[in-house]
Design a protein around this motif. Sequence first.
Motif, PDB file in Angstrom:
ATOM      1  N   ILE A  68       6.016  33.117  13.763  1.00 35.88           N
ATOM      2  CA  ILE A  68       6.822  32.305  14.665  1.00 35.88           C
ATOM      3  C   ILE A  68       8.022  31.741  13.920  1.00 35.88           C
ATOM      4  O   ILE A  68       7.919  31.306  12.764  1.00 35.88           O
ATOM      5  CB  ILE A  68       5.989  31.159  15.297  1.00 35.88           C
ATOM      6  N   GLY A  69       9.194  31.796  14.571  1.00 33.31           N
ATOM      7  CA  GLY A  69      10.405  31.185  14.020  1.00 33.31           C
ATOM      8  C   GLY A  69      10.504  29.747  14.488  1.00 33.31           C
ATOM      9  O   GLY A  69      10.242  29.444  15.658  1.00 33.31           O
ATOM     10  N   ILE A  70      10.860  28.842  13.575  1.00 28.63           N
ATOM     11  CA  ILE A  70      10.962  27.411  13.888  1.00 28.63           C
ATOM     12  C   ILE A  70      12.375  26.954  13.532  1.00 28.63           C
ATOM     13  O   ILE A  70      12.853  27.178  12.417  1.00 28.63           O
ATOM     14  CB  ILE A  70       9.917  26.602  13.105  1.00 28.63           C
ATOM     15  N   SER A  94       3.954  23.092  22.805  1.00 31.85           N
ATOM     16  CA  SER A  94       3.824  23.477  21.402  1.00 31.85           C
ATOM     17  C   SER A  94       3.204  24.863  21.305  1.00 31.85           C
ATOM     18  O   SER A  94       2.366  25.241  22.131  1.00 31.85           O
ATOM     19  CB  SER A  94       2.950  22.470  20.660  1.00 31.85           C
ATOM     20  N   PRO A  95       3.606  25.642  20.296  1.00 30.74           N
ATOM     21  CA  PRO A  95       3.026  26.983  20.146  1.00 30.74           C
ATOM     22  C   PRO A  95       1.561  26.910  19.712  1.00 30.74           C
ATOM     23  O   PRO A  95       1.166  26.011  18.977  1.00 30.74           O
ATOM     24  CB  PRO A  95       3.887  27.613  19.047  1.00 30.74           C
ATOM     25  N   GLU A  96       0.791  27.837  20.218  1.00 27.73           N
ATOM     26  CA  GLU A  96      -0.618  27.913  19.814  1.00 27.73           C
ATOM     27  C   GLU A  96      -0.727  28.891  18.657  1.00 27.73           C
ATOM     28  O   GLU A  96      -0.579  30.098  18.826  1.00 27.73           O
ATOM     29  CB  GLU A  96      -1.476  28.358  21.000  1.00 27.73           C
ATOM     30  N   LEU A  97      -0.974  28.355  17.483  1.00 31.16           N
ATOM     31  CA  LEU A  97      -0.994  29.164  16.271  1.00 31.16           C
ATOM     32  C   LEU A  97      -2.238  28.800  15.475  1.00 31.16           C
ATOM     33  O   LEU A  97      -2.424  27.637  15.095  1.00 31.16           O
ATOM     34  CB  LEU A  97       0.269  28.875  15.453  1.00 31.16           C
ATOM     35  N   PHE A 119      -2.655  25.966  12.571  1.00 33.06           N
ATOM     36  CA  PHE A 119      -1.481  25.099  12.463  1.00 33.06           C
ATOM     37  C   PHE A 119      -1.268  24.283  13.742  1.00 33.06           C
ATOM     38  O   PHE A 119      -1.555  24.747  14.846  1.00 33.06           O
ATOM     39  CB  PHE A 119      -0.220  25.927  12.198  1.00 33.06           C
ATOM     40  N   ASN A 120      -0.761  23.093  13.528  1.00 31.82           N
ATOM     41  CA  ASN A 120      -0.266  22.263  14.628  1.00 31.82           C
ATOM     42  C   ASN A 120       1.237  22.116  14.446  1.00 31.82           C
ATOM     43  O   ASN A 120       1.703  21.676  13.392  1.00 31.82           O
ATOM     44  CB  ASN A 120      -0.924  20.883  14.616  1.00 31.82           C
ATOM     45  N   ILE A 121       1.993  22.502  15.475  1.00 38.13           N
ATOM     46  CA  ILE A 121       3.456  22.409  15.418  1.00 38.13           C
ATOM     47  C   ILE A 121       3.924  21.626  16.638  1.00 38.13           C
ATOM     48  O   ILE A 121       3.604  21.984  17.781  1.00 38.13           O
ATOM     49  CB  ILE A 121       4.105  23.804  15.409  1.00 38.13           C
ATOM     50  N   ASN A 122       4.675  20.559  16.383  1.00 36.91           N
ATOM     51  CA  ASN A 122       5.155  19.714  17.482  1.00 36.91           C
ATOM     52  C   ASN A 122       6.587  19.285  17.210  1.00 36.91           C
ATOM     53  O   ASN A 122       6.986  19.075  16.060  1.00 36.91           O
ATOM     54  CB  ASN A 122       4.277  18.476  17.633  1.00 36.91           C
ATOM     55  N   VAL A 152      12.970  15.736  15.758  1.00 33.94           N
ATOM     56  CA  VAL A 152      11.929  15.863  14.731  1.00 33.94           C
ATOM     57  C   VAL A 152      11.025  17.045  15.083  1.00 33.94           C
ATOM     58  O   VAL A 152      10.651  17.232  16.243  1.00 33.94           O
ATOM     59  CB  VAL A 152      11.067  14.579  14.652  1.00 33.94           C
ATOM     60  N   VAL A 153      10.695  17.853  14.064  1.00 37.65           N
ATOM     61  CA  VAL A 153       9.686  18.905  14.207  1.00 37.65           C
ATOM     62  C   VAL A 153       8.734  18.793  13.030  1.00 37.65           C
ATOM     63  O   VAL A 153       9.170  18.681  11.880  1.00 37.65           O
ATOM     64  CB  VAL A 153      10.317  20.317  14.229  1.00 37.65           C
TER      65      VAL A 153
END
Length: 409
Positions: free
Chosen positions: A228-230, A195-198, A201-204, A403-404
């Motif tokens: 960051i692009g998701i 997962s990106p370190e931002l 925010f938590n992004i998974n 799922v994201v």
Amino acid sequence: MDQERRIKELLLLQRSAQKLNLILDLEVLLEEIANDVGETFGYLRTGILLKDNESNELEIAAVRGWTKNYHIKGDRFKIGEYGIIGQVAATKRTYYAPDVTIDPYYKVSEESTRSEVDIPLMINERLIGVFSIQHHETNAFDQARIHLLESLAANISIAIENARLFRSEKLERERISNELKDARNIQLHLFPQKSPELAGFNINGICLPCLEAGGDWFDYISLGDGRIGIVLADVSGKGMGAALLMSSTRSMLRLVADKESSPGIVLKLVNELLIKDFPTTKFVTIIYAILNPNNKTLVIANAGHLSPVLSDVSGTILLNTNSGLPLGISESIFGETEIKLSSGDKLLFYSDGVTEAMNKSEEEFGTERLIELVRMKSLTVNDVINKVKEYTAGHPQSDDITVVMIEAE
């Protein structure tokens, strides 16, 4: 007495044929033929030689009752050049030597052999091998017995061909399975490995292909300035074809996203590329968002994909993202939706493998269940996957599940 013997032999023939047709492992089958014929009909020495089409040779594939003094399993003989077996393979006709000591074609395989009959193994006039039977007495095979052995040889030919086809199909299935596993491993490595370190925010994300490889994917693209692009996308179709198109689309998107800062423009440019390259029946639904952690804004562009689920202090809803056409169909313009994420807010991107997952009663998981699930506090992407699996227990997965989740701390 002859009639009784004939009936007994026909019953033995039937039993042998039934037994042989149940064996699909070629090595086991050949050994079984050599042993069973000897035991059933009382012959001391039997052998199966198979034709090698490339070298035009016969190879001993199975033997019973032979010592190692002359020939062993694996020995090869040129067709038409060596012994009775070579003659039979060349002429494709049964040959009987009632007294091998005076036969012009006979080559010694056992000192005690006195009579020998060799029968071609044929499939549709195509030679596949030779069935060899030897006896320690002269004149050991009368005409009725030879006819019986020829009938048995016809059954042996079919059994060998069936076993070969089974082995060929098995090897082909294994080859395809290994290729699909390789494709799956490659595809899994295309997904983000962490997962990106931002800050803030938590992004998974998670993707479960329904086959070894599939058309769903998700991605994170570092854009500079902390942005960051998701991505979450779904190529139409399943399996290897969808996986190849997925890989191609992923590369195009990353290339364009590195140069353009607008999600809508990125999708427009990727769409133009896909229209030129994609098969006419294929398309991609995709949701692409750019998250700016500095001002906590998320700008979303949607190409025919499912509306994301947003949960904030005002409730949990399907977020209207002004969806355009899926990519790869025709030229299109893609609008953008901008939202601001506050602490505790979460946004869920998902593929139709989630909402269309069916239980054993063929009822879909549906959007309402997903919205209810997103309302849960401390929800993780694994929770979503587990709930879908729990709901579909007893019903096989029919589509990729991806799922994201983006959560503001």
